[in-house]
Enzyme design. Sequence first.
Site, short mmCIF file in Angstrom:
data_model
loop_
_atom_site.label_atom_id
_atom_site.label_comp_id
_atom_site.label_asym_id
_atom_site.label_seq_id
_atom_site.Cartn_x
_atom_site.Cartn_y
_atom_site.Cartn_z
N ASN A 276 0.79 -1.24 0.00
CA ASN A 276 0.00 0.00 0.00
C ASN A 276 0.82 1.30 0.00
OD1 ASN A 276 0.68 -0.72 2.64
ND2 ASN A 276 -1.09 0.31 3.51
N GLY B 91 2.64 -5.86 7.20
CA GLY B 91 1.65 -6.52 6.35
C GLY B 91 0.45 -6.98 7.16
N SER B 92 -0.22 -7.99 6.66
CA SER B 92 -1.47 -8.42 7.30
C SER B 92 -1.19 -9.25 8.56
CB SER B 92 -2.26 -9.28 6.31
OG SER B 92 -1.50 -10.42 5.97
N GLU C 94 4.43 -5.07 12.08
CA GLU C 94 3.55 -3.90 11.90
C GLU C 94 2.35 -4.41 11.11
OE1 GLU C 94 3.90 -0.66 12.84
OE2 GLU C 94 5.83 -0.90 13.83
N CYS D 108 -3.07 1.42 6.46
CA CYS D 108 -3.26 0.54 7.62
C CYS D 108 -3.97 1.24 8.76
CB CYS D 108 -1.91 0.01 8.09
SG CYS D 108 -0.72 1.33 8.43
N GLU E 273 -10.86 -6.44 8.06
CA GLU E 273 -10.28 -5.13 7.78
C GLU E 273 -10.69 -4.73 6.36
OE1 GLU E 273 -6.00 -5.22 7.68
OE2 GLU E 273 -5.82 -3.06 7.60
#
Length: 448
Positions: A112, A185-186, A207, A241, A327
């Site tokens: 992103n 990331g996820s 993160e 995020c 999300e």
Amino acid sequence: MNEMIKNQKKFFSTNQTLSYKYRKEQLLKLKNVIIKYEQPLKDALYHDLHKSSFEAYSTEIGFTLHSISYALKHLKQWMKPKRRKTPIFMFGSNSYIYPEPYGQVLIIGPYNYPAQLVLEPLVGAIASGNTVIIKPSEYAKEVEKVIAKMIQETFDPSYIDVVTGDYQVTSKLLDERFDYIFFTGSTRVGQIVYEKASKHLTPVTLELGGKSPTIIDESANLKKAAASISFGKFMNAGQTCIAPDFIYVHESKKNELIKLLKKEVEIRYSNEETFGHIIHQGHFNRLKNLIDDDKVVYGNQLNMENNFISPTILSDVETTDKVMQEEIFGPILPILTYSNLDELIAQLKQGEKPLALYMFSKNKKHINKVLLELSFGGGAINDTIMHVSNGHIPFGGVGQSGIGAYHGKTSFDTFSHMKSIVTKKIHHTLAYPPYSESKERLIKKILK
Ligand code: NAD
């Protein structure tokens, strides 16, 4: 891969990365190459995410340049051993913290903010004196290419290198032994990273993401809230995020808020030319499925050809709706209502701890209550997302939204092991045998 890692280990053991001079030179090199590649990075970001030139600069290129300048200004001070207090029973000794690099660092990035989210941790890793392997996201294809080119023309591969490829490549990298892994990331992939890191007991920063709530109480300035929420939510087409994932507004203010949100979006995000696109078809379809047509009060224009979804507002959303189960990570803004703040807090506590939380209110009691009773990575009061831009405060998640933090000095700390050292100046043997009653009486006076 194996060879690459071996070479980096060999280079690290030459001790070249330990000096202030070396680290400073490398940070300057990084700064210069980012400046040199400003346009290619902007072009790549436009290609991959339809990111506007302004956003490309403010959230990726300029964001990182600012961090490098800050690190350059403070690095000497950060690197110095820090004197700490020493308890009385250790009289005659001094205590220090010596920051030392972990060694070889792996940085894995998401799609992103595909440049910033590998370059920003890189700043910390360089400042702390590590060697680095960067794995940019395979989904931001053009940015991946530019990052690889920039890094490979600037740094010796035995110091910093880039590995490209899909998730299987990342998986193979994770089978190797690193001294530190920094993953953005996820939550799902974060769990995989953590599991793989545990094999070698490699320390990690994770993160991650989650559903970040925004609460608007009855005292809030709705116009300002609408402006700030539309900015935080629709920047990068919601692929941020810390974007406000959903809104809980006091039921008495719902209609007015929707009216103002529509106005704000019209002013700021109605130009399709400068609005972001969804990274790929898979995410486009996932997002499309989250939109309940019956609940749309604004937007919902979709173009499959270029993965465009216009800013879309949903009203009368329930916690059981599809859009509330994961999300969102796209330009869909669900609005839910509440009537009692205590009940809302109790309900939010049931969910996972989010990466961010935002509250719009003029009521100090309400604000303090939310800050005290809810756990989340970080956030803002009467604003959204801006806490990420302040290098003086750590940025990171908690629980399912992440482990560890970075930015500013925290990045230096994250990529350093803090070695605690005691240096003895006056030799005494109070704690050593042979023990006696008088020694024990003395120790009882001190240790209580
Ligand atoms: P992702 O987790 O799908 O991918 C990130 C990286 O993981 C990629 O480089 C990919 O190669 C690798 N990967 C994917 N599957 C893997 C597997 N099975 N094994 C090993 N590696 C694998 O994340 P994404 O979709 O690129 O990014 C979106 C997510 O990232 C969102 O959840 C978002 O909230 C989060 N995010 C968090 C932050 C933060 O700072 N906390 C910032 C940006 C994005």
